[in-house]
Write a protein that holds these residues in place. Structure first.
Motif, short mmCIF file in Angstrom:
data_model
loop_
_atom_site.label_atom_id
_atom_site.label_comp_id
_atom_site.label_asym_id
_atom_site.label_seq_id
_atom_site.Cartn_x
_atom_site.Cartn_y
_atom_site.Cartn_z
N THR A 22 0.53 -0.88 0.49
CA THR A 22 0.03 -0.17 0.06
C THR A 22 0.98 1.08 -0.01
OG1 THR A 22 -0.14 -0.32 2.35
CG2 THR A 22 -2.26 -0.82 1.42
N ILE A 23 2.25 1.11 0.55
CA ILE A 23 2.71 2.62 0.63
C ILE A 23 3.06 3.26 -0.26
CG2 ILE A 23 5.19 1.01 1.22
CD1 ILE A 23 4.38 4.49 3.04
N GLY A 24 2.94 2.43 -1.87
CA GLY A 24 3.51 3.24 -2.71
C GLY A 24 2.24 3.90 -3.33
N GLU A 25 0.79 2.93 -3.15
CA GLU A 25 -0.37 4.41 -4.27
C GLU A 25 -0.40 5.56 -2.71
OE1 GLU A 25 -4.96 3.34 -4.27
OE2 GLU A 25 -3.43 1.76 -4.95
N LYS A 31 2.30 12.58 -2.57
CA LYS A 31 3.27 13.55 -3.45
C LYS A 31 2.42 14.98 -4.17
CE LYS A 31 6.29 11.47 -5.68
NZ LYS A 31 7.21 10.60 -6.38
N SER A 32 0.92 14.65 -4.90
CA SER A 32 0.48 15.14 -5.48
C SER A 32 -0.05 16.34 -4.81
CB SER A 32 -1.70 14.30 -6.41
OG SER A 32 -1.84 14.17 -5.35
N LEU A 33 0.05 15.91 -3.68
CA LEU A 33 -1.00 17.30 -2.82
C LEU A 33 0.75 18.26 -2.30
CD1 LEU A 33 -2.72 15.61 -0.43
CD2 LEU A 33 -3.20 17.43 -1.68
N THR A 34 1.67 17.34 -1.61
CA THR A 34 3.08 18.93 -1.58
C THR A 34 4.12 17.38 -1.36
OG1 THR A 34 4.09 18.68 0.58
CG2 THR A 34 2.96 16.97 0.95
N ARG A 35 5.78 18.49 -1.42
CA ARG A 35 6.51 17.15 -1.77
C ARG A 35 7.26 17.70 -0.10
NH1 ARG A 35 11.32 20.26 -3.62
NH2 ARG A 35 10.67 22.50 -2.99
#
Ligand SMILES: Nc1nc2c(ncn2[C@@H]2O[C@H](COP(=O)(O)OP(=O)(O)OP(=O)(O)O)[C@@H](O)[C@H]2O)c(=O)[nH]1
Ligand SMILES: [Mg+2]
Length: 229
Positions: A22-25, A31-35
């Motif tokens: 699950t960690i990848g997803e 990542k789509s929200l913040t770095r």
């Protein structure tokens, strides 16, 4: 590995222990929200860290004491003013992160807990264990509300945002899963404002739970120790 951070608003701390499925997803959603992401790994023996490294996301290791230790370790390595905690098993909806952070940015709360009672949960209904967890969650919230004149519904959910200086000032002791209730109780004791936002909880996408039903009694003991003294 020493993480490099830009001075931005919030950092998402993700505790992981054997969550290769699950960690990848979860990381891709964040990542789509913040770095600003930090994984705190509990010495996983599966491919969890491969998934983290593949995405070039910084990580540190905890001290093998449990989830609470992982959260405290994470905060020590973050520089941002607000810390968001989210589980690595896909139970939480990362797109709710901005809704948890906003009240803190607007100075309207010191901590914001994602409420599964308000947002619905696929993990709190249907089996005896789930019934016990649901009842326990509701019962503890009622006691907290009575003592602190609050209207909280879920003090146990791991998905939450908190001001880092508040986290540091409440001196958390718990090294295991009781860290979440301890965080709420200590915040309220010290007069910090705890708010909630509805957020749906999903059944973990794969892997296994590290929280055993037998720990329920320990949760109660820890709660009353913290609640009464
Ligand atoms: N670093 C670290 N992470 C942990 C440890 N124990 C649990 N975690 C992580 O903490 C999060 C919550 O653990 P879970 O096992 O999902 O606990 P839970 O959500 O109460 O249980 P389920 O509802 O059955 O999923 C997950 O991301 C775990 O991988 C630990 O000792 N160290
Ligand atoms: Mg979980």
């Amino acid at each position: 590995m020493s993480p490099i951070y830009t001075k931005q608003n919030f950092c998402v701390v993700v505790p992981t222990k054997n969550e290769e499925g699950t960690i990848g997803e979860v990381l891709d959603q964040i990542k789509s929200l913040t770095r600003n992401i930090l994984v705190v790994d509990g010495h996983s023996v599966d491919r969890t860290l491969n998934e983290v490294k593949k995405r070039e996301i910084p990580y540190v290791l905890d001290h093998k004491k449990g989830k609470g230790d992982a959260l405290k370790t994470g905060v020590r390595h973050c520089k941002q003013d607000i810390i968001v905690f989210i589980d690595a098993d896909g139970s939480h909806d990362a797109s709710d992160i901005p809704r948890l952070v906003k009240p803190i940015q607007d100075n309207k709360a010191d901590m914001v807990v994602a409420s599964r009672i308000l947002g619905g949960s696929d993990e709190l209904h249907g089996t005896f264990n789930k019934f016990i967890r649901n009842t326990g969650t509701n019962f503890l919230a009622v006691l907290v509300n009575k003592k602190y004149k609050t209207e909280l519904s879920d003090i146990e959910n791991g998905f939450r945002a908190i001001r880092r200086d508040v986290f540091e000032s409440i001196n958390l002791n718990a090294n295991g899963f009781t860290i979440e209730q301890e965080m709420v109780l200590r915040c309220l004791k010290m007069g910090f404002h705890v708010a909630e936002r509805a957020s749906h909880e999903y059944v973990r996408m794969s892997g296994y739970s590290k929280l055993h039903a037998a720990q329920g009694f320990y949760f109660l003991l820890h709660f009353f120790k913290e609640y009464l003294f």
